[in-house]
Design an enzyme around this catalytic site. Structure first.
Site, PDB file in Angstrom:
ATOM      1  N   GLY B 244     -59.622  57.633 179.558  1.00 53.52           N
ATOM      2  CA  GLY B 244     -60.064  58.531 180.620  1.00 53.52           C
ATOM      3  C   GLY B 244     -60.515  57.795 181.876  1.00 53.52           C
ATOM      4  CG  HIS B 245     -62.010  60.230 185.088  1.00 53.74           C
ATOM      5  ND1 HIS B 245     -62.160  61.193 186.049  1.00 53.74           N
ATOM      6  CD2 HIS B 245     -62.723  60.646 184.013  1.00 53.74           C
ATOM      7  CE1 HIS B 245     -62.932  62.142 185.584  1.00 53.74           C
ATOM      8  NE2 HIS B 245     -63.282  61.840 184.364  1.00 53.74           N
ATOM      9  CG  ASN B 246     -64.584  56.554 186.899  1.00 51.39           C
ATOM     10  OD1 ASN B 246     -64.324  57.733 187.134  1.00 51.39           O
ATOM     11  ND2 ASN B 246     -64.539  55.623 187.830  1.00 51.39           N
TER      12      ASN B 246
END
Lengths: 348, 348, 348
Positions: B244-246
């Site tokens: 996922g993002h980050n």
């Protein structure tokens, strides 16, 4: 629209006709939704209510379900399989015009039979062997030395790595990746400090796929490390399935979506593996095993049966209590032991 | 076929030779299947039985396993890593002819070094920086402003979104998608009724990938929302993994197939994450943690250890009983409490 | 770089301004990392510590959080949604030059409006209907008779099968596959021996997708068997999600990564389904249900609430004991029964 009379259907697919053989069928439909000109099927007594009020022009039933409704019937041992074949009859695959798109890139070493379709953007490598009536979809990539048997179909955006062998009448949905490197690394210490890094194990085996294998969208099957990964004939894989290197999947096994099978697992023939189930590596599962959805298989299975492992779901607040007590199972057991001891030695 | 004498192998890869240095090796194989002209390895005493009867021309062993069989041996501290390197030696990657396919579409702003390969159907955007000896596979799409380090290989059908940074010696399998938008939405009420809808949070971070990162088929790594998603050097990801993002994945961590890591999770270096494990978002996992297959991690982990959460699988009928009792754990605990009270106050 | 004064922002997006309206904002950032020229938001009291020390030029807060820090503020009921809209304002999607790439392959029956972008390698089939301002990314494949509403965007490498209907303002990430065949087979006995094989059920339904639907990378949505698979407006799907044939996903439902939903499941509106959750087929889930990550839903859910099923994770050694006792729950229950009987009949 293609249409058939019941007499024509029975003459092609078998079964016993009851009622007007001139009844015309244009479409298959569900018992609940079928209308005039359509045919439905009933395979189980729990649908008798629907069968009684069915608005279809005809129904496919077994001997036990015959004469429950008054409309024309085809009687057969296996109404669901009959329905599948009839649906194929009334929903023929759209005919494709044979030929190689001028926007495809086919290596000069490859002979594409005149009965085949190679669509725009498809890229076909060296020494690829392609059978008759094969369809290579738009933007597919087929690596060097691949072979593809008669009547197999690759939908758009399928990737087949070099050396993969594919049988006849296979169907791969879009996004399928066959033959990427398996996941194999040896841990190696750095000589100058305490840390480590990973050395890749070259993955030099192939993927060998039998006949009549269907593979769902975005499913991945890795090539073998030394020996081959093998998918036997008649296997059906759903979407987003992962098959690790050197797995061997037995004939006619069906695997539902989101399943992962780790490397070197051997799965028998005629197994049924539910969605999101997982099978660890280097296990052997005998023929005829059913694995429930969401179940992680951590040991070999030597006996055909149905196997399950699932936490039952609950309202979140109830689950919080359950989870707390699962963690305390040790303590609970100890308390029971103390109680047993106290009862046996009441004077302690 | 490339072949090497044991003397040549030891001179290139090190290790101590015992036996005839002129023994010729053409292929690596497993202990069980190796034949004349092949070399196998033994890394564990549980394989001594296979080692004794091995039909290989030579074996790679450690000091503890030396002289168990009579055939020529290479002795090394880490037979598995030695085998990996030797396999790379005897299975060299097929040489590709450098050059840009006339069927590729490369933006005029991009300079492709002469050592690179860009295959048919590949599409390369504006201002992309490409190192030496890079391979861009068939039908790959590389967005604007991407950079790709020396010797990195993108197999067919890889998608790299704009602004992604990729280090040297990376290998991405087919179907990999790097840098798609992360999953971020704010819930907003409709002013005119009680319902709500989702407002997309623009995802403006990048994905930054170190050196020696391998990514398996159909794996996805999202770009950051504001800051970057980071995959450090030496990380190895298997197929169908979702990052996922980050997220920030520490160096040399290995992640097996079907794993999902939710947004903003920080995973340490040298972690090992088993297949189908899941890590919730906004967690921190320290270096050196092992997570068992199928295990959901719901809190941060502060101590290096192995962590597991799995329902043990059972025959379905047995599991039905287990599941019923898991739901009744509250009641069981209450019954134990009553028993304890009764025993302590027998006259009640 | 685009920049806005707070006065300009409030005039476009609403909210109440406190402090210097000439403050210039170039970028959105997190409370922890924001610097001069940037704006952050605070939506929860647990971030008040960060808010107090925030280095941003301005912050977006609600009435309860106002005046905690001394910097200029925009006060609004929903700071997170406001931040989302502001981020879209300062991070406009890069303008694309309208037009059809000369490397795209568009069937002659298709009219591409002048406002659209069709990138290199895209392949568009017969009778496709394309709205205004649509973007078809590089190497996409769009099948015959598809319709795509205004302002929808397909990133690179998206596959849309024939007959799929897509609404307006949808966004599909790379690797998405819409409309592949659902997983349906009838088991048929071989007449000449005891074995069986699978007969494919033709999948003749469509996928119908509403407006404002986002679909994450490598997610798959199968077409219906007889009727359609339906994704209502406002649904947001993360990466590597699988939606089986004939599912119906209600409006504004959000589904996190790695979720699988089996065929014919009906999911209500405004549901929230956590990562790696699984929903079995032929279930109905009412509106407003939240399903926790990793939870398998095995029965219909008739009441809006949060539902969970997870084994709590433990150190591996502790888990081994827990797992052993989970298998012994039957025995534990029997021991409690014996204790209860013994206490009630102390002379037995």
């Amino acid at each position: 629209m293609t249409s058939f009379t019941l007499t024509e259907i029975v003459s092609q697919l078998g079964g016993e006709l009851r009622g007007d053989g001139d009844t015309t069928i244009e479409r298959v439909a569900s018992l609940a939704n079928a209308k005039a000109g359509q045919i439905a099927f009933c395979a189980h007594s729990k649908y008798f209510v629907l069968l009684e009020s069915c608005q279809a022009s005809a129904v496919i039933v077994n001997a036990q379900s015959a004469d429950i409704c008054k409309i024309p019937q085809i009687i057969t041992d296996n109404p669901y399989a009959y329905f599948a074949k009839l649906s194929a009859l009334v929903n023929p695959t759209p005919a494709l015009v044979p030929g190689v798109s001028s926007h495809a890139t086919v290596d000069l070493t490859v002979n594409i039979p005149a009965s085949c379709v190679v669509m725009a953007g498809a890229i076909i490598g060296k020494n690829v062997l392609i059978g008759n009536y094969v369809v290579i979809g738009a933007n597919c990539v087929v690596g060097d030395n691949v072979s593809i048997g008669d009547n197999s179909v690759l939908d758009a955006h399928v990737t087949v790595y070099a050396n993969v062998q594919i049988g006849a009448r296979c169907h791969f949905s879009s996004g399928v990746v066959i033959g990427a490197d398996g996941f194999g690394y040896a841990e190696e210490k750095n000589s100058h400090n305490n840390s480590s890094y990973w050395v890749k194990i070259p993955q030099v085996g192939r993927v060998v796929i039998g006949d009549d294998v269907d593979i769902g969208a975005n499913t991945t099957i890795d090539c073998g490390a030394l020996d081959d990964t093998v998918i036997e004939s008649g296997v059906k894989l759903d979407n987003l399935v992962q098959i690790g290197h050197n797995c061997h999947i037995g004939a006619h096994t069906v695997i539902a979506g989101c399943v992962g099978i780790a490397g070197s697992a051997i799965v028998g023939k005629h197994c049924k593996i539910g969605g999101a189930a997982m099978i660890l590596g280097h296990l052997t599962i005998v023929d005829g095993v059913t694995i429930s959805p969401g179940t992680m298989i951590t040991r070999s299975i030597k006996q055909a049966d149905t196997y399950t492992a699932l936490m039952p779901f609950q309202r979140h607040d109830d689950w919080l209590k359950t989870a707390a007590q699962v963690r305390k199972l040790n303590e609970l057991t100890d308390r029971i032991k103390l109680l047993e001891r106290a009862l046996n030695n009441p004077k302690d």
